[in-house]
Design a protein around this motif. Structure first.
Motif, PDB file in Angstrom:
ATOM      1  N   THR A  54       0.858  -1.186   0.000  1.00 11.00           N
ATOM      2  CA  THR A  54       0.000   0.000   0.000  1.00 11.00           C
ATOM      3  C   THR A  54       0.890   1.229   0.000  1.00 11.00           C
ATOM      4  N   ILE A  55       0.517   2.210  -0.802  1.00  8.14           N
ATOM      5  CA  ILE A  55       1.231   3.482  -0.814  1.00  8.14           C
ATOM      6  C   ILE A  55       0.273   4.591  -0.416  1.00  8.14           C
ATOM      7  N   VAL A  56       0.811   5.580   0.294  1.00 11.51           N
ATOM      8  CA  VAL A  56       0.011   6.717   0.742  1.00 11.51           C
ATOM      9  C   VAL A  56       0.813   7.981   0.469  1.00 11.51           C
ATOM     10  N   LYS A  57       0.178   8.949  -0.182  1.00 12.90           N
ATOM     11  CA  LYS A  57       0.826  10.244  -0.436  1.00 12.90           C
ATOM     12  C   LYS A  57      -0.261  11.290  -0.613  1.00 12.90           C
ATOM     13  N   ASP A  58      -0.133  12.387   0.097  1.00 13.53           N
ATOM     14  CA  ASP A  58      -1.044  13.531  -0.035  1.00 13.53           C
ATOM     15  C   ASP A  58      -2.519  13.150   0.089  1.00 13.53           C
ATOM     16  N   GLY A  59      -2.814  12.232   1.004  1.00 13.62           N
ATOM     17  CA  GLY A  59      -4.199  11.835   1.228  1.00 13.62           C
ATOM     18  C   GLY A  59      -4.729  10.803   0.249  1.00 13.62           C
ATOM     19  N   GLN A  65       0.403  -4.161  -6.907  1.00  7.91           N
ATOM     20  CA  GLN A  65       0.949  -5.511  -6.987  1.00  7.91           C
ATOM     21  C   GLN A  65       1.713  -5.647  -8.286  1.00  7.91           C
ATOM     22  N   HIS A  66       2.949  -6.117  -8.179  1.00 12.36           N
ATOM     23  CA  HIS A  66       3.760  -6.396  -9.362  1.00 12.36           C
ATOM     24  C   HIS A  66       3.919  -7.904  -9.442  1.00 12.36           C
ATOM     25  N   ALA A  67       3.382  -8.493 -10.511  1.00 11.35           N
ATOM     26  CA  ALA A  67       3.463  -9.941 -10.704  1.00 11.35           C
ATOM     27  C   ALA A  67       3.279 -10.259 -12.179  1.00 11.35           C
ATOM     28  N   ASP A  68       3.974 -11.280 -12.637  1.00 10.14           N
ATOM     29  CA  ASP A  68       3.819 -11.781 -14.002  1.00 10.14           C
ATOM     30  C   ASP A  68       3.994 -10.694 -15.056  1.00 10.14           C
ATOM     31  N   GLY A  69       4.944  -9.788 -14.833  1.00 10.63           N
ATOM     32  CA  GLY A  69       5.238  -8.751 -15.819  1.00 10.63           C
ATOM     33  C   GLY A  69       4.237  -7.615 -15.893  1.00 10.63           C
ATOM     34  N   ARG A  70       3.409  -7.466 -14.861  1.00  9.89           N
ATOM     35  CA  ARG A  70       2.422  -6.381 -14.832  1.00  9.89           C
ATOM     36  C   ARG A  70       2.425  -5.722 -13.460  1.00  9.89           C
ATOM     37  N   LEU A  71       2.241  -4.423 -13.473  1.00 15.11           N
ATOM     38  CA  LEU A  71       2.020  -3.668 -12.241  1.00 15.11           C
ATOM     39  C   LEU A  71       0.557  -3.251 -12.241  1.00 15.11           C
ATOM     40  N   THR A  72      -0.140  -3.614 -11.184  1.00 15.73           N
ATOM     41  CA  THR A  72      -1.542  -3.248 -11.029  1.00 15.73           C
ATOM     42  C   THR A  72      -1.646  -2.299  -9.846  1.00 15.73           C
ATOM     43  N   VAL A  73      -2.351  -1.185 -10.047  1.00 14.53           N
ATOM     44  CA  VAL A  73      -2.526  -0.182  -9.002  1.00 14.53           C
ATOM     45  C   VAL A  73      -4.024   0.053  -8.826  1.00 14.53           C
ATOM     46  N   GLU A  74      -4.478  -0.017  -7.582  1.00 20.71           N
ATOM     47  CA  GLU A  74      -5.884   0.222  -7.267  1.00 20.71           C
ATOM     48  C   GLU A  74      -5.967   1.390  -6.295  1.00 20.71           C
ATOM     49  N   ILE A  75      -6.618   2.453  -6.695  1.00 17.56           N
ATOM     50  CA  ILE A  75      -6.804   3.622  -5.834  1.00 17.56           C
ATOM     51  C   ILE A  75      -7.966   3.302  -4.900  1.00 17.56           C
ATOM     52  N   ILE A  76      -7.689   3.334  -3.602  1.00 10.71           N
ATOM     53  CA  ILE A  76      -8.726   2.929  -2.643  1.00 10.71           C
ATOM     54  C   ILE A  76      -9.228   4.075  -1.778  1.00 10.71           C
ATOM     55  N   ASP A  77      -8.519   5.204  -1.767  1.00 11.38           N
ATOM     56  CA  ASP A  77      -8.976   6.339  -0.965  1.00 11.38           C
ATOM     57  C   ASP A  77      -8.345   7.608  -1.528  1.00 11.38           C
ATOM     58  N   ARG A  78      -9.086   8.693  -1.450  1.00  9.85           N
ATOM     59  CA  ARG A  78      -8.602   9.984  -1.938  1.00  9.85           C
ATOM     60  C   ARG A  78      -9.443  11.089  -1.329  1.00  9.85           C
ATOM     61  N   PRO A  79      -8.883  12.303  -1.246  1.00 11.45           N
ATOM     62  CA  PRO A  79      -9.708  13.432  -0.805  1.00 11.45           C
ATOM     63  C   PRO A  79     -10.836  13.678  -1.816  1.00 11.45           C
ATOM     64  N   PHE A  80     -11.987  14.069  -1.323  1.00  8.66           N
ATOM     65  CA  PHE A  80     -13.147  14.247  -2.199  1.00  8.66           C
ATOM     66  C   PHE A  80     -12.921  15.287  -3.282  1.00  8.66           C
ATOM     67  N   PHE A  81     -12.019  16.243  -3.054  1.00 13.17           N
ATOM     68  CA  PHE A  81     -11.829  17.335  -4.006  1.00 13.17           C
ATOM     69  C   PHE A  81     -10.806  17.015  -5.100  1.00 13.17           C
ATOM     70  N   ILE A  82     -10.174  15.851  -5.047  1.00 16.88           N
ATOM     71  CA  ILE A  82      -9.237  15.463  -6.104  1.00 16.88           C
ATOM     72  C   ILE A  82      -9.934  14.463  -7.010  1.00 16.88           C
ATOM     73  N   PRO A  83     -10.167  14.829  -8.262  1.00 15.53           N
ATOM     74  CA  PRO A  83     -10.856  13.913  -9.173  1.00 15.53           C
ATOM     75  C   PRO A  83     -10.037  12.643  -9.401  1.00 15.53           C
ATOM     76  N   LEU A  84     -10.736  11.536  -9.440  1.00 15.18           N
ATOM     77  CA  LEU A  84     -10.105  10.250  -9.703  1.00 15.18           C
ATOM     78  C   LEU A  84      -9.359  10.286 -11.037  1.00 15.18           C
ATOM     79  N   SER A  85      -9.914  10.978 -12.010  1.00 17.14           N
ATOM     80  CA  SER A  85      -9.284  11.063 -13.332  1.00 17.14           C
ATOM     81  C   SER A  85      -7.925  11.759 -13.268  1.00 17.14           C
ATOM     82  N   LEU A  86      -7.757  12.717 -12.370  1.00 13.55           N
ATOM     83  CA  LEU A  86      -6.474  13.400 -12.209  1.00 13.55           C
ATOM     84  C   LEU A  86      -5.416  12.433 -11.664  1.00 13.55           C
ATOM     85  N   ILE A  87      -5.790  11.649 -10.673  1.00  8.19           N
ATOM     86  CA  ILE A  87      -4.869  10.678 -10.091  1.00  8.19           C
ATOM     87  C   ILE A  87      -4.493   9.628 -11.136  1.00  8.19           C
ATOM     88  N   GLU A  88      -5.489   9.110 -11.839  1.00 11.25           N
ATOM     89  CA  GLU A  88      -5.233   8.123 -12.883  1.00 11.25           C
ATOM     90  C   GLU A  88      -4.287   8.676 -13.938  1.00 11.25           C
TER      91      GLU A  88
END
Length: 106
Positions: A54-59, A65-88
């Motif tokens: 798990t990584i945490v930065k700026d809220g 998970q890095h496995a089988d030649g792929r890195l998968t990232v799941e955003i599980i929490d964010r401040p309400f004022f930061i659009p998910l599209s911006l993080i992505e």
């Protein structure tokens, strides 16, 4: 006809349910690329503690998970004022161009 009554608590619960939408990103990444990305992210204050964690930065909290030649990232929490599209977009920009440059700030 009964009147509809919505309390402040109800609105907070609705807002909380809407804010924490999960996004799953996946990138092709070799072990060497993952190691280089880990070093680059460390210089930005983001510590990848192993092939998964798990990584945490700026809220913003994400699981990765890095496995089988792929890195998968799941955003599980964010401040309400930061659009998910911006993080992505920030994550996509960093991982799609590779660890050769300076990663953008998250």
């Amino acid at each position: 006809m009964a009147a509809l009554s919505i309390t402040c608590g109800d609105l907070q619960n609705i807002a909380a349910a809407l804010v924490y939408t999960r996004a799953m990103l996946s990138f092709p990444m070799t072990d060497d690329q993952f190691a280089a990305a880990s070093r680059s992210l460390r210089s930005s204050g983001i510590e990848l503690t192993g092939p998964s964690g798990t990584i945490v930065k700026d809220g913003i909290t994400a699981k990765y998970q890095h496995a089988d030649g792929r890195l998968t990232v799941e955003i599980i929490d964010r401040p309400f004022f930061i659009p998910l599209s911006l993080i992505e977009g920030k994550l996509r920009t960093y991982f799609e161009r590779g660890p050769d440059g300076v990663p953008p700030s998250l």
